[in-house]
Write a protein that holds these residues in place. Structure first.
Motif, PDB file in Angstrom:
ATOM      1  N   ASP A  40       0.684  -1.333   0.126  1.00 23.57           N
ATOM      2  CA  ASP A  40       0.075   0.039  -0.021  1.00 23.57           C
ATOM      3  C   ASP A  40       0.814   1.229   0.002  1.00 23.57           C
ATOM      4  O   ASP A  40       2.049   1.174   0.199  1.00 23.57           O
ATOM      5  CB  ASP A  40      -0.687  -0.307   1.206  1.00 23.57           C
ATOM      6  CG  ASP A  40      -2.152   0.711   1.070  1.00 23.57           C
ATOM      7  OD1 ASP A  40      -2.296   1.712  -0.081  1.00 23.57           O
ATOM      8  OD2 ASP A  40      -3.189   0.760   1.797  1.00 23.57           O
ATOM      9  N   ARG A  41       0.195   2.438  -0.272  1.00 29.76           N
ATOM     10  CA  ARG A  41       0.935   3.475  -0.291  1.00 29.76           C
ATOM     11  C   ARG A  41       1.852   4.125   1.152  1.00 29.76           C
ATOM     12  O   ARG A  41       2.679   4.671   1.080  1.00 29.76           O
ATOM     13  CB  ARG A  41       0.114   4.878  -0.882  1.00 29.76           C
ATOM     14  CG  ARG A  41      -0.187   4.688  -2.389  1.00 29.76           C
ATOM     15  CD  ARG A  41      -1.219   5.785  -2.642  1.00 29.76           C
ATOM     16  NE  ARG A  41      -2.352   5.411  -2.067  1.00 29.76           N
ATOM     17  CZ  ARG A  41      -3.484   6.204  -2.526  1.00 29.76           C
ATOM     18  NH1 ARG A  41      -3.430   7.234  -3.271  1.00 29.76           N
ATOM     19  NH2 ARG A  41      -4.626   6.015  -2.331  1.00 29.76           N
ATOM     20  N   ARG A  46       0.172  -6.001   1.549  1.00 28.87           N
ATOM     21  CA  ARG A  46      -1.418  -6.358   1.708  1.00 28.87           C
ATOM     22  C   ARG A  46      -1.399  -7.574   0.739  1.00 28.87           C
ATOM     23  O   ARG A  46      -0.535  -7.694  -0.090  1.00 28.87           O
ATOM     24  CB  ARG A  46      -2.197  -5.542   1.047  1.00 28.87           C
ATOM     25  CG  ARG A  46      -2.018  -4.249   1.549  1.00 28.87           C
ATOM     26  CD  ARG A  46      -3.399  -3.575   2.252  1.00 28.87           C
ATOM     27  NE  ARG A  46      -3.259  -2.561   2.912  1.00 28.87           N
ATOM     28  CZ  ARG A  46      -3.684  -2.079   3.897  1.00 28.87           C
ATOM     29  NH1 ARG A  46      -4.536  -2.831   4.902  1.00 28.87           N
ATOM     30  NH2 ARG A  46      -3.848  -0.611   4.415  1.00 28.87           N
TER      31      ARG A  46
END
Length: 71
Positions: A40-41, A46
């Motif tokens: 994820d950013r 994930r």
């Protein structure tokens, strides 16, 4: 009267929309699922479960962008 545990319930007892839902549910359950790992950013690792159709689309997009599917 109770039915035996493994006996199928006739589909004629269900409304058409419920029959469609149940048939789609069985089809989805029989498909091979793909676990795609990605970051994820915010840096969190994930894992997302995708269907075969979704994996093909993801791979097509990733290839067009010249990146891996996890990117």
């Amino acid at each position: 009267m109770a039915r035996p545990a493994r006996q199928l319930i006739p589909m004629i007892d269900f409304p058409a929309d419920e029959q469609t839902f149940l048939k789609d549910l069985v089809k989805a359950a029989r498909q091979k699922h793909h676990h795609v790992k990605w970051t994820d950013r915010d840096g969190t690792d994930r894992v997302t479960v995708l269907s075969q159709t979704e994996v093909v689309r993801l791979n097509t997009i990733a290839h067009r962008l010249g990146i891996s599917k996890s990117s």
